[in-house]
Design a protein around this motif. Structure first.
Motif, PDB file in Angstrom:
ATOM      1  N   TRP A  62       0.890  -1.158   0.000  1.00 62.78           N
ATOM      2  CA  TRP A  62       0.000   0.000   0.000  1.00 62.78           C
ATOM      3  C   TRP A  62       0.926   1.205   0.000  1.00 62.78           C
ATOM      4  CZ3 TRP A  62      -5.435  -0.315   1.847  1.00 62.78           C
ATOM      5  CH2 TRP A  62      -6.107   0.907   1.741  1.00 62.78           C
TER       6      TRP A  62
ATOM      7  N   ASN B 287       0.130   4.511  -1.290  1.00 66.83           N
ATOM      8  CA  ASN B 287      -0.490   5.826  -1.213  1.00 66.83           C
ATOM      9  C   ASN B 287      -0.544   6.240   0.258  1.00 66.83           C
ATOM     10  OD1 ASN B 287      -2.409   7.922  -0.899  1.00 66.83           O
ATOM     11  ND2 ASN B 287      -3.379   7.378  -2.841  1.00 66.83           N
TER      12      ASN B 287
ATOM     13  N   ASP C 232      -1.288   9.052   1.892  1.00 67.35           N
ATOM     14  CA  ASP C 232      -2.488   9.737   2.389  1.00 67.35           C
ATOM     15  C   ASP C 232      -3.635   8.748   2.597  1.00 67.35           C
ATOM     16  OD1 ASP C 232      -1.233  12.214   2.435  1.00 67.35           O
ATOM     17  OD2 ASP C 232      -1.863  12.691   0.379  1.00 67.35           O
ATOM     18  N   ALA C 233      -3.839   7.868   1.632  1.00 60.82           N
ATOM     19  CA  ALA C 233      -4.901   6.862   1.758  1.00 60.82           C
ATOM     20  C   ALA C 233      -4.588   5.878   2.882  1.00 60.82           C
ATOM     21  CB  ALA C 233      -5.107   6.128   0.442  1.00 60.82           C
TER      22      ALA C 233
ATOM     23  N   GLU D  73      -3.020   6.554   5.630  1.00 65.49           N
ATOM     24  CA  GLU D  73      -3.344   7.219   6.892  1.00 65.49           C
ATOM     25  C   GLU D  73      -4.855   7.211   7.145  1.00 65.49           C
ATOM     26  OE1 GLU D  73      -1.487  11.036   6.535  1.00 65.49           O
ATOM     27  OE2 GLU D  73       0.481  10.245   7.115  1.00 65.49           O
ATOM     28  N   ASP D  74      -5.629   7.332   6.078  1.00 63.75           N
ATOM     29  CA  ASP D  74      -7.087   7.308   6.212  1.00 63.75           C
ATOM     30  C   ASP D  74      -7.623   5.892   6.420  1.00 63.75           C
ATOM     31  OD1 ASP D  74      -7.183  10.062   5.876  1.00 63.75           O
ATOM     32  OD2 ASP D  74      -7.595   9.934   3.715  1.00 63.75           O
ATOM     33  N   ASN D  75      -6.877   4.894   5.979  1.00 64.27           N
ATOM     34  CA  ASN D  75      -7.285   3.482   6.061  1.00 64.27           C
ATOM     35  C   ASN D  75      -6.190   2.675   6.748  1.00 64.27           C
ATOM     36  OD1 ASN D  75      -9.770   3.547   4.233  1.00 64.27           O
ATOM     37  ND2 ASN D  75      -8.198   4.487   2.961  1.00 64.27           N
ATOM     38  N   GLU D  76      -5.802   3.105   7.937  1.00 64.72           N
ATOM     39  CA  GLU D  76      -4.647   2.520   8.615  1.00 64.72           C
ATOM     40  C   GLU D  76      -4.764   1.013   8.821  1.00 64.72           C
ATOM     41  OE1 GLU D  76      -2.066   3.030  12.710  1.00 64.72           O
ATOM     42  OE2 GLU D  76      -3.509   4.574  12.168  1.00 64.72           O
TER      43      GLU D  76
END
Length: 85
Positions: A61, A63, A65-66, A68-71
């Motif tokens: 994984w 990305n 930023d993504a 961090e949003d979908n840890e």
């Protein structure tokens, strides 16, 4: 040598596949759609089907930023998923 490459459609996976071909090996590149490395059963099945001599895990994984949003999901892929390969 038959080389199973997870994350095979990404930049690193494509480079590994090219290097394998140049070295005279037989790469089998699998994308995320073809194998979910966070699913140990899927990894076992893909390995059984491909009968590789070696597995090179290029799946991740990436990305940030993504991730961090979908840890939880990112950790499953980049943590436990890497161990399933």
């Amino acid at each position: 040598m038959r080389v199973l490459i997870t994350g095979g459609r990404g930049m690193l996976g494509q480079d590994v596949a090219s290097a394998a071909v140049e070295a005279g090996h037989e790469p089998l590149s699998l994308s995320h759609q073809e194998i979910d490395i966070s699913d140990p059963r899927a990894v076992r099945q893909a390995t059984a089907d491909a009968e590789p001599d070696v597995i090179v895990n290029c799946a991740a994984w990436t990305n940030v930023d993504a991730a961090e949003d979908n840890e939880v999901d990112a950790t499953e892929v980049n943590g436990a998923g890497a161990g399933h390969c």
